[in-house]
Design a protein around this motif. Structure first.
Motif, PDB file in Angstrom:
ATOM      1  N   GLN A   1      19.741  11.931   6.941  1.00  0.00           N
ATOM      2  CA  GLN A   1      18.913  10.643   7.453  1.00  0.00           C
ATOM      3  C   GLN A   1      17.985  11.434   8.543  1.00  0.00           C
ATOM      4  N   PRO A   2      17.003  10.606   8.340  1.00  0.00           N
ATOM      5  CA  PRO A   2      15.921  10.930   9.560  1.00  0.00           C
ATOM      6  C   PRO A   2      16.412  11.379  10.861  1.00  0.00           C
ATOM      7  N   ARG A   3      15.979  12.613  11.326  1.00  0.00           N
ATOM      8  CA  ARG A   3      16.274  12.938  12.594  1.00  0.00           C
ATOM      9  C   ARG A   3      15.284  12.651  13.820  1.00  0.00           C
ATOM     10  N   GLU A   4      13.918  12.666  13.314  1.00  0.00           N
ATOM     11  CA  GLU A   4      13.094  12.085  14.370  1.00  0.00           C
ATOM     12  C   GLU A   4      11.878  11.372  14.017  1.00  0.00           C
ATOM     13  N   LEU A   5      11.173  10.783  14.952  1.00  0.00           N
ATOM     14  CA  LEU A   5      10.108  10.126  14.593  1.00  0.00           C
ATOM     15  C   LEU A   5       8.638  10.761  15.595  1.00  0.00           C
ATOM     16  N   HIS A   6       7.966  11.103  14.884  1.00  0.00           N
ATOM     17  CA  HIS A   6       6.681  11.529  15.543  1.00  0.00           C
ATOM     18  C   HIS A   6       5.509  10.453  15.640  1.00  0.00           C
ATOM     19  N   LEU A   7       5.318   9.917  16.866  1.00  0.00           N
ATOM     20  CA  LEU A   7       4.276   8.735  16.973  1.00  0.00           C
ATOM     21  C   LEU A   7       3.139   9.218  17.656  1.00  0.00           C
ATOM     22  N   ALA A   8       1.957   9.204  16.881  1.00  0.00           N
ATOM     23  CA  ALA A   8       0.740   9.868  17.624  1.00  0.00           C
ATOM     24  C   ALA A   8      -0.451   8.401  17.453  1.00  0.00           C
ATOM     25  N   ALA A   9      -1.050   8.246  18.493  1.00  0.00           N
ATOM     26  CA  ALA A   9      -1.953   7.328  18.733  1.00  0.00           C
ATOM     27  C   ALA A   9      -3.429   8.066  18.906  1.00  0.00           C
ATOM     28  N   ASP A  10      -4.535   7.384  18.722  1.00  0.00           N
ATOM     29  CA  ASP A  10      -5.820   7.714  18.878  1.00  0.00           C
ATOM     30  C   ASP A  10      -6.435   7.472  20.260  1.00  0.00           C
ATOM     31  N   ARG A  11      -5.346   6.740  21.116  1.00  0.00           N
ATOM     32  CA  ARG A  11      -5.446   6.609  22.243  1.00  0.00           C
ATOM     33  C   ARG A  11      -4.267   6.121  23.233  1.00  0.00           C
ATOM     34  N   GLN A  12      -4.325   5.936  24.479  1.00  0.00           N
ATOM     35  CA  GLN A  12      -3.037   5.751  25.054  1.00  0.00           C
ATOM     36  C   GLN A  12      -2.397   4.264  24.627  1.00  0.00           C
ATOM     37  N   VAL A  13      -1.163   4.659  24.562  1.00  0.00           N
ATOM     38  CA  VAL A  13      -0.411   3.725  23.799  1.00  0.00           C
ATOM     39  C   VAL A  13      -0.309   2.282  24.666  1.00  0.00           C
ATOM     40  N   LYS A  14      -0.773   2.193  25.919  1.00  0.00           N
ATOM     41  CA  LYS A  14      -0.885   0.900  26.693  1.00  0.00           C
ATOM     42  C   LYS A  14      -2.173   0.440  26.476  1.00  0.00           C
ATOM     43  N   GLU A  15      -3.060   0.939  25.865  1.00  0.00           N
ATOM     44  CA  GLU A  15      -4.146   0.232  25.331  1.00  0.00           C
ATOM     45  C   GLU A  15      -4.046  -0.169  23.892  1.00  0.00           C
ATOM     46  N   LEU A  16      -3.041   0.201  23.245  1.00  0.00           N
ATOM     47  CA  LEU A  16      -2.738  -0.291  21.748  1.00  0.00           C
ATOM     48  C   LEU A  16      -1.861  -1.520  21.645  1.00  0.00           C
ATOM     49  N   LEU A  17      -1.111  -1.545  22.803  1.00  0.00           N
ATOM     50  CA  LEU A  17       0.124  -2.577  22.617  1.00  0.00           C
ATOM     51  C   LEU A  17      -0.589  -3.903  23.166  1.00  0.00           C
ATOM     52  N   ARG A  18      -0.165  -5.192  22.735  1.00  0.00           N
ATOM     53  CA  ARG A  18      -0.151  -6.366  23.333  1.00  0.00           C
ATOM     54  C   ARG A  18       0.826  -6.318  24.520  1.00  0.00           C
ATOM     55  N   THR A  19       0.203  -6.721  25.836  1.00  0.00           N
ATOM     56  CA  THR A  19       1.065  -6.649  27.052  1.00  0.00           C
ATOM     57  C   THR A  19       1.564  -8.105  27.632  1.00  0.00           C
ATOM     58  N   GLU A  20       2.072  -8.926  26.816  1.00  0.00           N
ATOM     59  CA  GLU A  20       2.428 -10.398  27.326  1.00  0.00           C
ATOM     60  C   GLU A  20       3.362 -10.098  28.446  1.00  0.00           C
ATOM     61  N   ILE A  21       4.529  -9.493  28.215  1.00  0.00           N
ATOM     62  CA  ILE A  21       5.584  -9.090  29.191  1.00  0.00           C
ATOM     63  C   ILE A  21       5.419  -7.621  29.751  1.00  0.00           C
ATOM     64  N   LEU A  22       4.633  -6.795  29.165  1.00  0.00           N
ATOM     65  CA  LEU A  22       4.453  -5.533  29.623  1.00  0.00           C
ATOM     66  C   LEU A  22       3.883  -5.352  30.820  1.00  0.00           C
ATOM     67  N   ARG A  23       4.233  -4.486  31.707  1.00  0.00           N
ATOM     68  CA  ARG A  23       3.324  -4.302  33.168  1.00  0.00           C
ATOM     69  C   ARG A  23       3.199  -2.653  33.286  1.00  0.00           C
ATOM     70  N   GLU A  24       2.244  -2.211  33.667  1.00  0.00           N
ATOM     71  CA  GLU A  24       1.864  -0.984  33.882  1.00  0.00           C
ATOM     72  C   GLU A  24       2.477  -0.472  35.312  1.00  0.00           C
TER      73      GLU A  24
END
Length: 172
Positions: A88-111
């Motif tokens: 089964q898959p052993r890992e996930l590599h996630l790469a973004a072209d900018r900071q993750v906090k700039e990519l996600l909607r932050t309705e509940i998320l706080r920095e």
């Protein structure tokens, strides 16, 4: 969405000391390209932000596909092994072209102040989970999202994941 599958076969075929075949699936989500196709989202000049529930569904869909019996059978055929030996898959590599906090909607998320920045990460799968099981697959994805939030210096991912799962549960 784009997926590129790479199979690295052992260097010496049939040798007992050779490393096992490695299958890598690179999934590229072009969120910016998608956002550009949308009419104005939010205020003028505001960048599109990816909804966390959509990311949950995307990661779950990727995992579900990698453990699908047809996919497993094809990987086994290509690598010339029994399907029962396909890991089964052993890992996930996630790469973004900018900071993750700039990519996600932050309705509940706080920095988190002064927490630093993250443009992705390497997330290991819990080897005790059977990713063929929907409940255990959800547990793995939920864990990855909580990790992603903390790595990105955001709090509230736990609550966001829990509220999404609660609203997605079928009502009895």
């Amino acid at each position: 969405m784009e997926a590129v599958v790479t199979v690295a076969l052992p260097e010496v075929y049939g040798s007992s000391t050779a490393a096992p075949a490695t299958v890598t699936i690179d999934v590229i989500s072009r969120v910016r390209r998608y956002a550009d196709t949308l009419d104005k989202v939010g205020a003028p000049g505001e960048d599109y932000r990816y909804p966390v529930p959509n990311l949950l569904d995307l990661l779950e869909g990727i995992l579900k596909t990698t453990v699908d019996p047809k996919v497993v059978a094809e990987i086994a055929r290509i690598t010339d092994i029994d399907p029962a030996l396909v890991a089964q898959p052993r890992e996930l590599h996630l790469a973004a072209d900018r900071q993750v906090k700039e990519l996600l909607r932050t309705e509940i998320l706080r920095e988190i102040p002064e927490a630093g920045a993250s443009a992705g990460g390497v997330f290991r799968a819990n080897p005790s989970l059977d990713l063929r099981d929907a409940t255990e697959r959800q547990e793995q994805v939920d864990d990855w999202l909580r990790q992603l939030g903390l790595d990105a210096g955001l709090t509230g991912m736990e609550s966001l994941v829990e509220s999404y799962r609660a609203s997605a549960r079928p009502r009895r």
